[in-house]
Design an enzyme around this catalytic site. Structure first.
Site, mmCIF file in Angstrom:
data_model
loop_
_atom_site.group_PDB
_atom_site.id
_atom_site.type_symbol
_atom_site.label_atom_id
_atom_site.label_comp_id
_atom_site.label_asym_id
_atom_site.label_seq_id
_atom_site.Cartn_x
_atom_site.Cartn_y
_atom_site.Cartn_z
ATOM 1 N N HIS A 64 20.783 24.089 -13.565
ATOM 2 C CA HIS A 64 21.614 25.141 -14.151
ATOM 3 C C HIS A 64 20.986 26.529 -14.015
ATOM 4 O O HIS A 64 19.800 26.723 -14.273
ATOM 5 C CB HIS A 64 21.856 24.835 -15.624
ATOM 6 C CG HIS A 64 22.424 23.472 -15.859
ATOM 7 N ND1 HIS A 64 23.694 23.122 -15.487
ATOM 8 C CD2 HIS A 64 21.876 22.342 -16.384
ATOM 9 C CE1 HIS A 64 23.916 21.842 -15.798
ATOM 10 N NE2 HIS A 64 22.818 21.356 -16.338
ATOM 11 N N LYS A 96 0.850 -1.186 0.000
ATOM 12 C CA LYS A 96 0.000 0.000 0.000
ATOM 13 C C LYS A 96 0.884 1.233 0.000
ATOM 14 O O LYS A 96 1.850 1.307 0.773
ATOM 15 C CB LYS A 96 -0.874 0.014 1.268
ATOM 16 C CG LYS A 96 -2.086 0.933 1.167
ATOM 17 C CD LYS A 96 -3.172 0.304 0.331
ATOM 18 C CE LYS A 96 -4.538 0.919 0.489
ATOM 19 N NZ LYS A 96 -5.541 0.104 -0.240
ATOM 20 N N THR A 122 -4.232 -5.026 0.988
ATOM 21 C CA THR A 122 -3.547 -3.736 1.189
ATOM 22 C C THR A 122 -4.404 -2.818 2.052
ATOM 23 O O THR A 122 -3.858 -1.947 2.737
ATOM 24 C CB THR A 122 -3.203 -3.071 -0.160
ATOM 25 O OG1 THR A 122 -4.402 -2.692 -0.827
ATOM 26 C CG2 THR A 122 -2.388 -4.002 -1.037
#
Lengths: 282, 282, 282, 282
Positions: free
Chosen positions: D246, D11, D56
């Protein structure tokens, strides 16, 4: 006949980072700038006549070039420089607007003191400003913040509301109150100490949020806005958006456990949406 | 004295999936609903009096309950049912509003035919609607879409614009024109064949975008809106937002290569922002 | 002593759009490229010796330059060209890897036919590839897709699982099964008809998902992977990730309404996570 | 024959907020928990036999129930409680894993002191932990953070690298170095003072980043990891990911302006990707 109504065009997400070098100690400003122009652009839309169009690429260059020359120490001042530049240089424009979202950085603590040239981003809240300049009128400055996640774990109730056949919510006198607050306040003048005002407003909003004995998000929002208007005479109105990011109490009774406001599930959706403007009245 | 200005409250991100079961063949509607109410809530904000507050949790329940009972086949009809419910059941409310964002699903092709109960999401564009109902006035329905990524690889130019000392953009008579379009159009009546109108408007917008000989995003946007208004008499106005998602031509000359509009870098920021309303005029 | 372990460096999010111009009809490829190199970079990390470092900026230029010269019609071929280039030109490198995520576009239908130079993005799923080239070994090509939202509204059950004192889930023989599938399959050879294989695999996965009588996400995942391996001999293994994006049935009984699998709340969190590899065995 | 390879299920995105009430002063823990189990689940995948499947949904309930009973003051301890629970209660499981991402809150300053029950979220960085427990083996605890945005405005160079026909990057001895750092370090023992170790590691990483005279991101990354390993004997290895975000110097020469490292454009894409592990060696 089909005619052009309200319209505007501009450049969004112009990012710029400015490093101010005062001897060995640096300051960092990170700004995300949006520029927009309004005016009589009917020929452009209707006929493809670009002769009155300042390209959005040039707006981007303008942000970079003015950032280099600027002495602005606040997003309010830099946005004001930008709208003033566009109104004075572009006679075809009736109104210029600039919004800036500032990501905030602080010096890293290294060896017990602030390192002069190393930074860590703070957040998640950001500072915001929107400045508009209608030609011939005054510049208007509205500052604020966005993404300020705040939470009260006591002194928050919600009861006495309408109950109907679709009501399942239970009244509570002790809940969590969490929000991701956005605030915008409008200054009475285009030039003043924006840094000081911002600090006083933000501190007042946070202080009121913390201390308020809340009967609803609406009431807390109003109390916060009222306190800010009372504390800071430089602003004429304030708008607050305080979505109710619900923290749901978990029912643990099936597992033989109580849950006296200890375990919650924070959620992003659905969420309450509460927003209001407050003004000085008569 | 400090007074409450404009305000509203409601529930956002109420997600609902409705499965219509017509015999063995199913239909799926996935809606993300936002509800808001306006009215005289001054006592709530100022005094914490919740007696006129319909909780946002009840709004969420209302969405679920009405979805179960509803025969609506379009987001326009369902949003209208919701605002009508709130205005008729909540006398303290002056105006109710509902927005819906619909994620779209189509049947999966399996073994050469559409499977009746299996679906794949289409996109990335979504359908949208906003319906408002000011008490005593007519219901107003504004439909649209969001997130429609479209691209022209020819017939797009940009030249003849203002050049000044900050201009570095070069004129072009052959560029890529890509956008992530948002459209919203307002119907002249609250009841009509919304599905048919939506298809005709979207097809007209896409068709015009594809065929247009573009001198600017502004001109293409106007041509698209004008064509939609001409093709679909059921709408009174249309608003288009067409951010210019720049595709920058790569300079390969340092590598001894030419690049006659073959290799581009698509970018998200900065981007041009172009938006306008078009209306039927006099 | 402290030593350098596994390490790599490269360039990510190199976006490139390539327009192929075959007479009046164009094709559009939009790729998001990631490049990485592995090798003996200990001196670089430990001493700041950059003499064996190909700058990531040069990797970016390489993507652009090779895209211009390339005849590749698939992301598999282009990624292979890139890893081959890096291995042959950079003797200090032990292994080169390239991943590409492709955003997909189709021609706009205008006036009953496909417009040759106007496109609309499809989605939300994208095509993916990862190609690695360990020096002296074979190039390995793993293709796949990501973000494929699929849904079954029948033939999905979940029962017979472990029940313990923390179980509250009810068994069901008719639920919604929705997922945002990711798949990756590995080819047995570095050169073959990648387009044909991709179509056959994707069609087989979708077909199996649609028709499967599901006792669990695990079982459906396995059936899909098995069918793909059986249908497409060019692949040696397949990995599927199928998070269970729960659609929760709404309890409307408090409102006097039944809900025989009509109204659900789709959720993003929490979600089940199911993933597995399948291979040809002995 | 087709066989099941590596697989796991669990889960994800189980969110929990725990309010500790120590008299009038509260503490807030906000955790986003992921649980996964490995074992012999072949019958489940191949035959739809769910008799060895812990749902789950029950894993989610377990997180809530254990959070209520737990005395854990750190994510390391709570994750360890969870994996231990799963290994001891689920004989069919060979390995249990738990990851937690913690959003951090601090008390609001109100009236000059910390308010005991009002909080503001800090960030954007979050704390992380991954704990795995292979049955019969030791619990392994790997802690870290993610999303730490840091920036150096001096003492960063990049020169002496490989130049080839595709190089356009110029050498620099004074550039900005910005990154969004992720770190993960593994402890030598499953029980120790995790809070103290975390503070010492994070402070050492930040301190080294700030002071380092950087010849490359690689070198700075190595110096940071080395300093952390030297300062904190409780860890055996550390992994750092430091993408080079950058900041490109803007060329203002066309506008008659110089730009001695004052105005930059921060970018999100493309970005360099630098990652490495460091270990105590022999």
């Amino acid at each position: 006949m089909i005619t052009l109504g309200e319209n505007q065009y501009g450049k969004s997400r112009v990012r710029v980072m400015k490093v101010e070098r005062c001897g060995d100690c640096h300051k960092v400003f990170e700004w995300n700038v949006e520029v927009w122009l309004k005016g009589d652009f009917a020929h452009c839309f209707e006929d493809g006549d670009n002769s009155r169009i300042l390209p959005t690429d040039t707006m981007k260059n303008t942000v970079y070039s003015l950032a280099r020359a600027s002495k602005a120490a606040t997003i309010e001042e830099f946005a004001t420089e930008l709208v003033t530049y566009f109104i004075s240089s572009q006679p075809q424009v009736d109104e210029a607007g600039v919004s800036i979202r500032a990501t905030l950085w602080r010096h890293i603590e290294a060896g017990g003191q602030q390192h002069p040239t190393a930074f860590v981003q703070t957040g998640p809240a950001i500072d915001t400003v929107t400045v508009t300049y209608p030609r011939g009128d005054a510049v208007s400055v509205t500052s604020g913040f966005a993404g300020l996640a705040i939470l009260k774990t006591s002194k928050s109730a919600f009861a006495g509301y309408i109950k109907d056949r679709l009501t399942t919510l239970r009244e509570t006198h002790d809940r969590l109150l969490g929000t991701l607050a956005t605030a915008d306040w409008t200054y009475t003048a285009p030039e003043l100490d924006f840094t000081s005002a911002r600090v006083r407003i933000t501190d007042t909003l946070l202080d009121t949020f913390a201390r308020h004995d809340s009967l609803s998000v609406q009431q807390t929002l109003f109390a916060m806005g009222k306190a800010a208007l009372e504390a800071v005479p430089e602003i004429s109105e304030i708008r607050l958006e305080m979505p109710n990011k619900h923290c749901n109490l978990v029912d643990l009774s099936a597992f033989g456990q109580d849950n006296p406001n200890h375990i919650f599930v924070p959620t992003d959706e659905p969420h309450g949406s509460i927003e209001a403007n407050l003004r000085r009245g008569d």
